[in-house]
Design a protein around this motif. Sequence first.
Motif, PDB file in Angstrom:
ATOM      1  N   ASP A 141       0.284  -0.833 -17.030  1.00 36.11           N
ATOM      2  CA  ASP A 141       1.224  -1.894 -16.671  1.00 36.11           C
ATOM      3  C   ASP A 141       2.534  -1.529 -17.356  1.00 36.11           C
ATOM      4  OD1 ASP A 141       2.826  -4.136 -16.419  1.00 36.11           O
ATOM      5  OD2 ASP A 141       1.228  -5.564 -16.844  1.00 36.11           O
ATOM      6  N   VAL A 143       5.257  -3.035 -17.677  1.00 36.19           N
ATOM      7  CA  VAL A 143       5.880  -4.112 -18.455  1.00 36.19           C
ATOM      8  C   VAL A 143       5.324  -4.159 -19.864  1.00 36.19           C
ATOM      9  CG1 VAL A 143       6.160  -6.616 -18.655  1.00 36.19           C
ATOM     10  CG2 VAL A 143       6.465  -5.490 -16.432  1.00 36.19           C
ATOM     11  N   THR A 144       4.001  -4.218 -19.993  1.00 38.55           N
ATOM     12  CA  THR A 144       3.394  -4.398 -21.318  1.00 38.55           C
ATOM     13  C   THR A 144       3.265  -3.095 -22.098  1.00 38.55           C
ATOM     14  OG1 THR A 144       1.183  -4.224 -20.333  1.00 38.55           O
ATOM     15  CG2 THR A 144       2.107  -6.429 -20.600  1.00 38.55           C
ATOM     16  N   ARG A 148       8.219  -3.470 -22.535  1.00 33.72           N
ATOM     17  CA  ARG A 148       8.315  -4.505 -23.570  1.00 33.72           C
ATOM     18  C   ARG A 148       8.446  -3.921 -24.979  1.00 33.72           C
ATOM     19  NH1 ARG A 148       4.054  -8.922 -22.674  1.00 33.72           N
ATOM     20  NH2 ARG A 148       5.441  -9.317 -20.903  1.00 33.72           N
ATOM     21  N   GLN A 262      10.355  -0.134 -11.183  1.00 38.81           N
ATOM     22  CA  GLN A 262       9.769  -0.659  -9.949  1.00 38.81           C
ATOM     23  C   GLN A 262      10.514  -0.161  -8.720  1.00 38.81           C
ATOM     24  OE1 GLN A 262       9.146  -4.914  -9.599  1.00 38.81           O
ATOM     25  NE2 GLN A 262       9.082  -4.793  -7.360  1.00 38.81           N
ATOM     26  N   ARG A 385       2.765   1.796  -6.991  1.00 34.56           N
ATOM     27  CA  ARG A 385       2.333   0.474  -7.431  1.00 34.56           C
ATOM     28  C   ARG A 385       0.856   0.271  -7.142  1.00 34.56           C
ATOM     29  NH1 ARG A 385       5.178  -4.777  -5.884  1.00 34.56           N
ATOM     30  NH2 ARG A 385       6.683  -3.750  -4.538  1.00 34.56           N
ATOM     31  N   ALA A 389       3.867  -7.205  -8.096  1.00 34.93           N
ATOM     32  CA  ALA A 389       4.799  -7.206  -9.226  1.00 34.93           C
ATOM     33  C   ALA A 389       5.711  -8.425  -9.095  1.00 34.93           C
ATOM     34  CB  ALA A 389       5.620  -5.921  -9.255  1.00 34.93           C
ATOM     35  N   THR A 401       7.130  -9.578 -14.049  1.00 41.27           N
ATOM     36  CA  THR A 401       6.287 -10.068 -15.140  1.00 41.27           C
ATOM     37  C   THR A 401       5.131  -9.111 -15.402  1.00 41.27           C
ATOM     38  OG1 THR A 401       4.937 -11.377 -13.623  1.00 41.27           O
ATOM     39  CG2 THR A 401       6.848 -12.461 -14.618  1.00 41.27           C
ATOM     40  N   THR A 402       4.785  -8.335 -14.392  1.00 36.94           N
ATOM     41  CA  THR A 402       3.767  -7.299 -14.519  1.00 36.94           C
ATOM     42  C   THR A 402       4.083  -6.219 -13.490  1.00 36.94           C
ATOM     43  OG1 THR A 402       1.376  -6.837 -14.469  1.00 36.94           O
ATOM     44  CG2 THR A 402       2.199  -8.474 -12.911  1.00 36.94           C
ATOM     45  N   PRO A 404       1.831  -3.056 -12.435  1.00 35.39           N
ATOM     46  CA  PRO A 404       0.743  -2.071 -12.526  1.00 35.39           C
ATOM     47  C   PRO A 404       1.055  -0.854 -11.653  1.00 35.39           C
ATOM     48  CG  PRO A 404       0.118  -3.891 -11.077  1.00 35.39           C
ATOM     49  CD  PRO A 404       1.455  -4.241 -11.650  1.00 35.39           C
TER      50      PRO A 404
END
Length: 416
Positions: A141, A143-144, A148, A262, A385, A389, A401-402, A404
């Motif tokens: 992911d 984002v995480t 982040r 993305q 992807r 998302a 926010t996510t 993957p």
Amino acid sequence: MTMTSAAPSVFDAGLPAFKYSFTATPHDIFDDVRAAQSQAPIAIGPLGPEILSYELAREMLRDNRFRLPPGITLAAQGVTSGPLFDKMATSLLGLGGAPHMRLRKLVSKAFTPRATARLHDTIHAVVNELVDQVIDDGRCDVVTAIARPYPTPIMCALLGAPRQDWQLFADWTEEVFKAFNFQADVTFDESEIMRAWGELDAYVDDMVAARRGRLTDDLLSKLIRAESDGERLNADELRMLVAGFLMAGTDTTRNQLAASVQVLCDHPGPWATLRERPELAMQAVEESMRHSPAACIVPRAAAGDVEFAGYTFPAGTFVLVNTFVANRDPAIYDDADRFDITRDDVPPILTFGGGAHYCLGANLARRELAEALIVLTRRLMAPRRAGPAPWKSVLGMTGPTTLPIEFSGESAPAGA
């Protein structure tokens, strides 16, 4: 109040109107806002007038008659007074006029391209370390796992905080940033934010005390050295600026990095092009921030009865400069909705704002994003992807926010 201008009120001029919910994402509102943009450069949105054309957006961002309302993010959450509101209102974003110009003059002497250029090795080490943790899995992911955790070490290195304290800064930033979120549905504990902010201030005081005896080449030392017209930054200002840099430099970068990855994943041609031509990284940053920005809305308020673009904006009128749609103005950009990292000779994007509040950290943000994209496109092959998302609300810092993704391997060794 009686209008003295012959120009019609912006509310009574028959401008196109559109609605969207406070939780709507940029993608949710785009068709309606683009339709309004095709009718007029200004429209009436759910919160008031929205500036939609590139030319008027740029003009308003530079117009000192429209100001950033102090403490607006807290006001959106029902907080209009108290110690946290006061702290926000006296930040660099909350200040205006002569006090604001004085601070910007002092800070600009420290926040130079040379100051950020020295972070090259740190940036590459941080992003490569993050990629190392996911490369064998073939999926993550973004984002995480990457976006982040990426900016905080860079900001800490810029300021001169030691590695062992990076997690402290990450925790403080996470808590304090809740006060900077321009969304009415966000809840927070004001006492917890003040506690975290107080701990950050105390840490900065200790850093300043240590630097005064032995200045280095980090940003904090440059801020201490900075002088304009015989003035220097005092302790309160140094604390405020460090907190402001952390807030602005952390959340913006992490959201924009995820958004940029993305749009590149959704366009495999540009991803491959950037891997082969890393010199296009800065153009890729500009184009992804134009096409898929994490900052889409700039709030302003009329300081008095203001005549602008042939309309009267009554005193106190809340205005949104919709840089998201302005950056895709067909009158300015050829095939404006096309994502093309080879665009050149185009007007500068409006995502960093303009005028007195133009983002001081724009050079750093561009460099952070460009260097991260160089490493990611080099090391991750054919990313795609692996699921939805969803994005956050357009009324605030947005972005996925996510995110993957799956990838097939490493196109070059980490040290290449």
